[in-house]
Design a protein around this motif. Structure first.
Motif, PDB file in Angstrom:
ATOM      1  N   ASN A   1       1.271   7.959  16.968  1.00  0.00           N
ATOM      2  CA  ASN A   1       3.246   7.754  16.365  1.00  0.00           C
ATOM      3  C   ASN A   1       4.149   7.921  16.816  1.00  0.00           C
ATOM      4  O   ASN A   1       5.288   7.366  16.181  1.00  0.00           O
ATOM      5  CB  ASN A   1       3.011   7.083  15.055  1.00  0.00           C
TER       6      ASN A   1
ATOM      7  N   GLU B   1     -16.373  11.269   8.424  1.00  0.00           N
ATOM      8  CA  GLU B   1     -16.272  10.217   6.725  1.00  0.00           C
ATOM      9  C   GLU B   1     -17.846   9.843   7.112  1.00  0.00           C
ATOM     10  O   GLU B   1     -18.555  10.392   6.020  1.00  0.00           O
ATOM     11  CB  GLU B   1     -15.329   9.084   6.321  1.00  0.00           C
ATOM     12  N   THR B   2     -18.416   9.173   8.465  1.00  0.00           N
ATOM     13  CA  THR B   2     -19.715   9.575   8.893  1.00  0.00           C
ATOM     14  C   THR B   2     -20.773  10.487   8.667  1.00  0.00           C
ATOM     15  O   THR B   2     -21.575   9.831   8.537  1.00  0.00           O
ATOM     16  CB  THR B   2     -19.336   8.473  10.152  1.00  0.00           C
TER      17      THR B   2
ATOM     18  N   VAL C   1     -21.255  11.488   5.011  1.00  0.00           N
ATOM     19  CA  VAL C   1     -22.221  10.848   4.220  1.00  0.00           C
ATOM     20  C   VAL C   1     -23.477  10.428   4.869  1.00  0.00           C
ATOM     21  O   VAL C   1     -24.566  10.397   3.671  1.00  0.00           O
ATOM     22  CB  VAL C   1     -21.131   8.964   4.216  1.00  0.00           C
TER      23      VAL C   1
ATOM     24  N   LYS D   1     -21.539  16.911  -3.604  1.00  0.00           N
ATOM     25  CA  LYS D   1     -21.419  15.057  -4.254  1.00  0.00           C
ATOM     26  C   LYS D   1     -19.621  13.929  -3.330  1.00  0.00           C
ATOM     27  O   LYS D   1     -20.020  13.215  -3.292  1.00  0.00           O
ATOM     28  CB  LYS D   1     -21.237  15.320  -6.146  1.00  0.00           C
ATOM     29  N   PRO D   2     -18.704  15.623  -3.558  1.00  0.00           N
ATOM     30  CA  PRO D   2     -17.981  15.094  -2.718  1.00  0.00           C
ATOM     31  C   PRO D   2     -18.061  14.746  -1.511  1.00  0.00           C
ATOM     32  O   PRO D   2     -16.364  14.406  -0.470  1.00  0.00           O
ATOM     33  CB  PRO D   2     -16.360  16.118  -3.391  1.00  0.00           C
ATOM     34  N   ASN D   3     -18.606  14.566  -0.996  1.00  0.00           N
ATOM     35  CA  ASN D   3     -19.686  14.441   0.908  1.00  0.00           C
ATOM     36  C   ASN D   3     -18.699  15.712   1.293  1.00  0.00           C
ATOM     37  O   ASN D   3     -19.542  15.944   2.769  1.00  0.00           O
ATOM     38  CB  ASN D   3     -19.774  13.328   1.026  1.00  0.00           C
TER      39      ASN D   3
ATOM     40  N   GLN E   1     -25.075  13.491   3.394  1.00  0.00           N
ATOM     41  CA  GLN E   1     -25.930  13.269   1.953  1.00  0.00           C
ATOM     42  C   GLN E   1     -27.004  12.604   2.017  1.00  0.00           C
ATOM     43  O   GLN E   1     -28.735  12.769   1.831  1.00  0.00           O
ATOM     44  CB  GLN E   1     -24.798  12.672   1.042  1.00  0.00           C
TER      45      GLN E   1
ATOM     46  N   GLY F   1     -10.596  11.042  10.744  1.00  0.00           N
ATOM     47  CA  GLY F   1     -10.876  10.684   9.739  1.00  0.00           C
ATOM     48  C   GLY F   1     -12.324  10.114   9.657  1.00  0.00           C
ATOM     49  O   GLY F   1     -12.783  10.391   8.667  1.00  0.00           O
ATOM     50  N   SER F   2     -12.572   9.363  10.211  1.00  0.00           N
ATOM     51  CA  SER F   2     -14.078   8.258  10.542  1.00  0.00           C
ATOM     52  C   SER F   2     -14.917   8.712  10.922  1.00  0.00           C
ATOM     53  O   SER F   2     -16.430   8.150   9.950  1.00  0.00           O
ATOM     54  CB  SER F   2     -13.149   6.700  11.470  1.00  0.00           C
TER      55      SER F   2
ATOM     56  N   THR G   1      -2.793  11.091  14.606  1.00  0.00           N
ATOM     57  CA  THR G   1      -2.356   9.666  14.236  1.00  0.00           C
ATOM     58  C   THR G   1      -0.482  10.281  14.266  1.00  0.00           C
ATOM     59  O   THR G   1      -0.045   9.472  14.186  1.00  0.00           O
ATOM     60  CB  THR G   1      -2.529   9.684  12.358  1.00  0.00           C
TER      61      THR G   1
ATOM     62  N   ASN H   1       1.063  -1.332   0.185  1.00  0.00           N
ATOM     63  CA  ASN H   1       0.208  -0.378   0.470  1.00  0.00           C
ATOM     64  C   ASN H   1       0.754   0.818  -0.002  1.00  0.00           C
ATOM     65  O   ASN H   1       0.142   1.918  -0.153  1.00  0.00           O
ATOM     66  CB  ASN H   1      -1.217  -0.454   1.391  1.00  0.00           C
TER      67      ASN H   1
ATOM     68  N   GLU I   1     -19.975   5.754  15.947  1.00  0.00           N
ATOM     69  CA  GLU I   1     -18.247   5.993  14.986  1.00  0.00           C
ATOM     70  C   GLU I   1     -17.803   6.559  16.118  1.00  0.00           C
ATOM     71  O   GLU I   1     -15.960   6.312  16.489  1.00  0.00           O
ATOM     72  CB  GLU I   1     -18.776   6.726  13.681  1.00  0.00           C
TER      73      GLU I   1
ATOM     74  N   ALA J   1       6.222   6.155   8.046  1.00  0.00           N
ATOM     75  CA  ALA J   1       5.640   4.798   8.661  1.00  0.00           C
ATOM     76  C   ALA J   1       6.940   4.109   8.543  1.00  0.00           C
ATOM     77  O   ALA J   1       7.132   3.514   9.359  1.00  0.00           O
ATOM     78  CB  ALA J   1       4.216   4.168   7.742  1.00  0.00           C
TER      79      ALA J   1
ATOM     80  N   GLU K   1     -25.779   7.408  14.168  1.00  0.00           N
ATOM     81  CA  GLU K   1     -24.904   6.538  13.196  1.00  0.00           C
ATOM     82  C   GLU K   1     -22.957   7.274  13.950  1.00  0.00           C
ATOM     83  O   GLU K   1     -22.521   6.353  14.386  1.00  0.00           O
ATOM     84  CB  GLU K   1     -24.725   7.126  11.973  1.00  0.00           C
TER      85      GLU K   1
END
Lengths: 463, 300
Positions: A137, A432-433, A436, A226-228, A439, A428-429, A133, A27, A458, A116, A454
Motif C-alpha cells: 500500500n 489462519e488456515t 484452524v 484454544k486461541p489456535n 486444531q 494472515g489468511s 500489506t 469499520n 489458500e 488507510a 487446504e
C-alpha cells in the motif's frame, strides 16, 4: 412556533453531522489525534506541523508505539525505548516529539486505520506479518540508504534480523526486539524422576519418555491451543523447518516453487499428529488457552511446555518456587528423517520501527537519527540488562542481575540456528488456515494430507 | 376542518419525536447494510486499493464449503435451542400455571435471571464447568466413580455443537418462559374448568387446549429463537473460538475472522449479506409453517 423551528433546525443539524460521519470508511474507529482537525486548536497545530514539516517554532515528529510508556522503569523494552527517547529529546530542543503510545490490541486497529486514511505517522511500529500489506500500500519508506550509510548500525543485529521487512533488497523497518517461540521449558525434577538427566536429544528418545510419562499419568507436554496460534507458532514453525529447511520457507514466501503439499511439510504435520496420538499432550489440548497451559505446568501436571521467550519473565514472577528452580531450557529433539540442520528454533524479531512514506525530505535526516537512537546498541543494552531479548546481536549487560533462565537462554542460543516463525512472516489468511487446520488435525478430524491441501489452496488464492 | 388540521399536526409531532431514533437507526443499521452490499462487490484488503469484481464474491460464497458448514451448525444450534429453550420453557410455564407449584413469583425471577447476564460471562462460566481437569461436570462424574465418563467436553468435534447449545438453552429458558406465560394467562380459565368437568388430564389440557391457544405467541418465540441463533457469536467466541478446527464455527464468527484475521473485507461483506438473506428466509419459512395461513378458512 419558534420552538418548533428550533427543533427542526436541531434535527437538521443532527442529520447533517451524521451524514458527515458516514463519509468515512466503515469499520474504522476514528483516530482521535487526526480527528481533532477543526475542533481542538492545540492538538491541531501539532499534527499539521508534523505533516508539512514547516519550521514554524519547533519541528514536530509524530511517533506511534505499541509499547505503553507506563512500562518505563519496570519492563525491559519500554525502559530502553523511552530512556533513549527522553535522551534524544533533551539533545534536540528544537524538535518536539508527538508521542502516541497504547497497548498492542488498540495499536493494531489504530495504525491500520490511520494509514488507510492517509495520516501516516512519521515513525511507527510495524509487525512483521503486516509487512506485505504496508509495503504494497506504500505506507512505509525504504530505509536501506540510511542503514548502508552506517555499517556498524546495520551489521550490529542478529542474523536475518531484517528478513521479515525486506522486499527486493529494500529494507522497510529496523528490528526493535526479538523473540524465540519454539523453546522447550522442562521441569528437570520431573524428568529426573523418570530417569532423564537432561531433555532428550533425539525424537525416538522423546517418544520413549512419552510412554513413561503416560504410564505415570502425567502429560509430557501441555499445550493450550484454544486461541489456535500456539500449535503453529510454538510447534509447527520449528518442526516444519526441521523437515523442510529454511529455503523452502523462503520459497513459500516468494511464491517460487515450494508448496505446502510437498512431502517434507506433510511429514512434519504427520510427526506432530503422531506425537499427539501417542498421548504426549493434555487431553483438553483445544479447549484451554495459552494462559491456562501455564497453570497446568506450574501445578506439575505436565513435565514440559513449549512456549516463547515471553514465558521467561512469567516463570520468574508467577511460578511456584520449586517449579521455578527446576525449570530448564532445551531445543526440541533432533528428528532423524529431517534435514541436516536439527539445532534450529523458530524465532526472530516480530516488531520493527518504520518510517512513514509521507515524511518530507527536509525532516528525513532528523527522523532517521531518532530511529537510529531508538533501535541502537544503547537501547539494546538497557533492554538486555532488564532481562529482555533484543534484536541486537551482542548487548552488554550484567549477567548477575538478570533471571538465570535468561542467561541460560543466551547460552543455548549460541549453538542454535534461528528459523522463521510462520505467523511472523506468512500472510494472515494462510496463517489462519494453518491455525484452524492444526486444531482439526489434533482433534483427529483431518489427515495431514487434507490439511496440506487446504493450506496450499489458500496460498494459491493469494497469487 | 380543525380536527383534520389537528391530526396532521399530531402526525408531524410524532414524526419529529421519532426522527432522532429513526436517524440513529438508519445510521447504525440501514447504512451499514447498504455499505456491506456495496463492499461485497469489491476485492478489498482494508486499504485504499479497492478492486471492483462484480458478483465474484457471491460465486465463491456458493462454493465455500466452510461457510455452508457454519450455516449447518447455525441450523443445528437453532433446532436444538427451539426444542430446548421453547420446549423446556413451555413445560415450566405449564407447571407454574398449575396449582402444584408454590413461590411462583420467586421461580419466575430465578428462571429469568440468567437472561440478564452478559453472554461473555456465561461463556466463561460454562467453559469452566466443562473444563477437563477441574470442571464441575467432570468433578461430579469422578465423585460418583464414573471416571470413564469424564471427558474433555469441548474437544470432541462430533458432539461440540450440542455441548455449546447447553449454555444457550440454559440462559434463555426464562426469556421464553415470560413470553409463554403471558400468553397462557390470557387464556380464559373457564375453558380449563369445562375440560376438567369433562375429565381431561393435565397432559391433555396442556396439549389440546393450551398449545393451540398460544400458537401465535409460540410463532413469535420460534421466530425470535431462530433470529437470535443465526447471529450467535459471543458464547462460541469465548467457549471454543469456533474449534476444534471449524467444528463449532458459526456464520457470524466466520465473518469476524474473515474480516479481521484474513483481511478479506469484500468477501466478508458478501458473507454478511448471505447471512441476512438466509436468516430472513428461515424466519419467514418458520412463520409460515407455524401459523399455516392456508388452513385458516377450513378450521374456523
Amino acid at each position: 412556533m419558534k420552538k418548533r423551528l428550533f427543533a427542526a433546525c436541531l434535527a437538521l443539524m443532527v442529520t447533517s453531522s451524521l451524514w458527515g460521519c458516514s463519509n468515512k470508511p466503515v469499520n474504522e474507529p476514528e483516530p482521535p489525534a487526526q480527528e481533532s482537525a477543526g475542533e481542538a486548536g492545540k492538538e491541531d497545530s501539532k499534527t499539521e506541523d508534523s505533516k508539512t514539516g514547516e519550521a514554524g517554532e519547533k519541528i514536530v515528529i509524530h511517533l506511534m508505539s505499541q509499547t505503553p510508556r507506563s512500562g518505563q522503569g519496570t519492563e525491559g523494552f519500554a525502559t530502553g525505548f523511552y530512556n533513549m527517547l527522553d535522551q534524544w529529546c533533551a539533545d534536540h530542543p528544537e524538535v518536539e516529539v508527538n508521542l502516541e503510545d497504547m497497548d498492542q490490541t488498540s495499536y493494531q486497529t489504530k495504525i491500520n486505520s490511520v494509514c488507510a486514511a492517509g495520516d501516516i505517522p512519521d515513525i511507527f511500529m510495524l509487525k512483521g506479518s503486516w509487512a506485505t500489506t504496508f509495503i504494497d500500500n506504500g505506507w512505509v519508506s525504504d530505509l536501506s540508504g540510511g542503514l548502508d550509510a552506517d555499517p556498524a548500525w546495520r551489521d550490529g543485529y542478529i542474523e536475518n534480523a531484517f528478513e521479515a521487512v525486506t522486499r527486493d533488497e529494500k529494507v522497510y523497518g529496523i528490528p526493535t526486539q526479538s523473540m524465540a517461540t519454539g523453546l522447550v521449558f522442562y521441569n528437570s525434577q520431573m524428568w529426573a524422576d523418570m530417569g532423564y538427566e537432561t531433555f532428550p536429544e533425539t525424537w525416538e528418545e522423546l517418544l520413549e519418555a512419552v510412554e513413561k510419562f503416560k504410564a505415570a499419568g502425567i502429560s509430557t507436554f501441555v499445550l493450550g491451543n484454544k486461541p489456535n496460534w500456539p500449535a503453529e507458532s510454538c510447534w509447527m514453525s520449528t518442526l516444519g523447518d526441521r523437515y523442510t529447511g529454511a529455503d523452502w520457507t523462503q520459497s513459500i514466501l516468494e511464491g517460487s516453487g515450494a508448496k505446502f503439499t510437498d512431502p517434507e511439510f506433510i511429514d512434519a504435520l504427520t510427526l506432530f499428529k503422531e506425537l499427539n496420538d501417542k498421548g504426549a499432550f493434555n487431553a483438553d489440548i483445544n479447549s484451554i488457552d495459552d494462559k491456562e497451559e501455564d497453570t497446568v505446568y506450574f501445578n506439575a501436571k505436565a513435565a514440559s511446555i513449549v512456549s516463547g521467550t515471553w514465558f521467561i519473565p512469567i516463570i520468574e514472577t508467577t511460578a511456584p518456587e520449586d517449579v521455578k528452580n527446576a525449570t530448564k531450557l532445551a531445543l526440541l529433539p533432533a528428528i532423524s528423517g529431517g534435514t541436516d540442520q536439527q539445532n534450529t528454533i523458530s524465532g526472530g524479531p516480530a516488531w520493527f520501527l518504520s518510517v512513514g512514506s509521507s515524511v518530507p525530505e527536509e525532516k528525513r535526516e532528523l527522523v532517521m537519527d531518532l530511529v537510529k537512537t531508538l533501535t541502537g546498541k544503547e537501547q539494546a543494552d538497557i533492554t538486555a540488562s532488564m532481562g529482555n531479548l533484543t534484536a541486537w546481536a551482542d548487548p552488554t549487560y550484567d549477567e548477575s542481575k538478570v533471571s538465570p533462565l535468561y542467561t541460560e537462554y543466551n547460552q543455548l542460543m549460541k549453538n542454535a540456528k534461528t528459523v522463521r516463525i510462520y505467523d511472523a512472516c506468512m500472510p494472515g489468511s494462510v496463517i489462519e488456515t494453518i491455525n484452524v487446520g492444526l486444531q482439526s488435525l489434533l482433534a483427529g478430524e483431518k489427515t495431514p494430507e487434507e490439511l496440506a491441501n487446504e493450506i496450499q489452496m489458500e496460498q494459491e488464492l493469494l497469487q | 376542518m380543525g380536527k383534520k388540521k389537528g391530526k396532521s399536526r399530531l402526525g408531524l409531532y410524532i414524526l419529529l419525536c421519532v426522527l432522532p431514533v429513526l436517524l440513529i437507526y438508519t445510521y447504525v443499521v440501514i447504512i451499514p447494510i447498504l455499505g456491506a452490499m456495496r463492499f461485497s462487490l469489491f476485492q478489498w484488503s482494508g486499504g485504499a486499493d479497492m478492486k471492483f469484481i462484480g458478483l465474484k464474491n457471491y460465486r465463491l460464497l456458493f462454493r465455500d464449503t466452510e461457510f455452508w458448514k457454519a450455516f449447518q451448525n447455525n441450523v443445528w444450534i437453532a433446532l436444538t435451542c427451539i426444542l430446548g429453550q421453547i420446549g423446556i420453557a413451555f413445560f415450566f410455564s405449564a407447571l407454574l400455571s398449575s396449582r402444584v407449584i408454590r413461590f411462583k413469583a420467586f421461580h419466575r425471577v430465578v428462571a429469568y435471571f440468567p437472561a440478564t447476564i452478559s453472554a461473555v460471562v456465561v461463556g466463561f462460566v460454562w467453559s469452566f464447568i466443562f473444563n477437563y481437569d477441574f470442571g464441575l461436570v467432570n468433578a461430579f462424574l469422578r465423585a460418583i466413580h464414573l471416571e470413564k465418563w469424564a471427558k474433555p467436553w469441548l474437544d470432541n468435534p462430533a458432539t461440540i455443537v450440542f455441548i455449546i447449545s447447553i449454555p444457550l438453552i440454559w440462559q434463555y429458558i426464562g426469556y421464553y418462559m415470560v413470553i409463554i406465560m403471558s400468553a397462557m394467562t390470557s387464556i380464559d380459565p373457564s375453558i380449563y374448568e369445562m375440560a376438567e368437568l369433562d375429565g381431561a388430564s393435565s397432559l391433555q389440557k396442556a396439549l389440546r387446549i393450551t398449545l393451540p391457544l398460544i400458537k401465535n405467541s409460540l410463532a413469535v418465540a420460534v421466530m425470535l429463537c431462530i433470529a437470535g441463533n443465526m447471529k450467535i457469536f459471543d458464547h462460541i467466541y469465548v467457549m471454543t473460538n469456533g474449534g476444534p478446527g471449524t467444528s463449532s464455527m458459526v456464520m457470524a464468527l466466520q465473518v469476524y475472522k474473515t474480516t479481521f484475521i484474513k483481511s478479506q473485507y469484500g468477501y466478508a461483506s458478501a458473507m454478511s449479506v448471505g447471512i441476512l438473506i438466509l436468516s430472513l428466509s428461515l424466519v419467514i419459512i418458520s412463520r409460515v409453517c407455524i401459523t399455516q395461513p392456508w388452513r385458516k378458512e377450513k378450521d374456523v
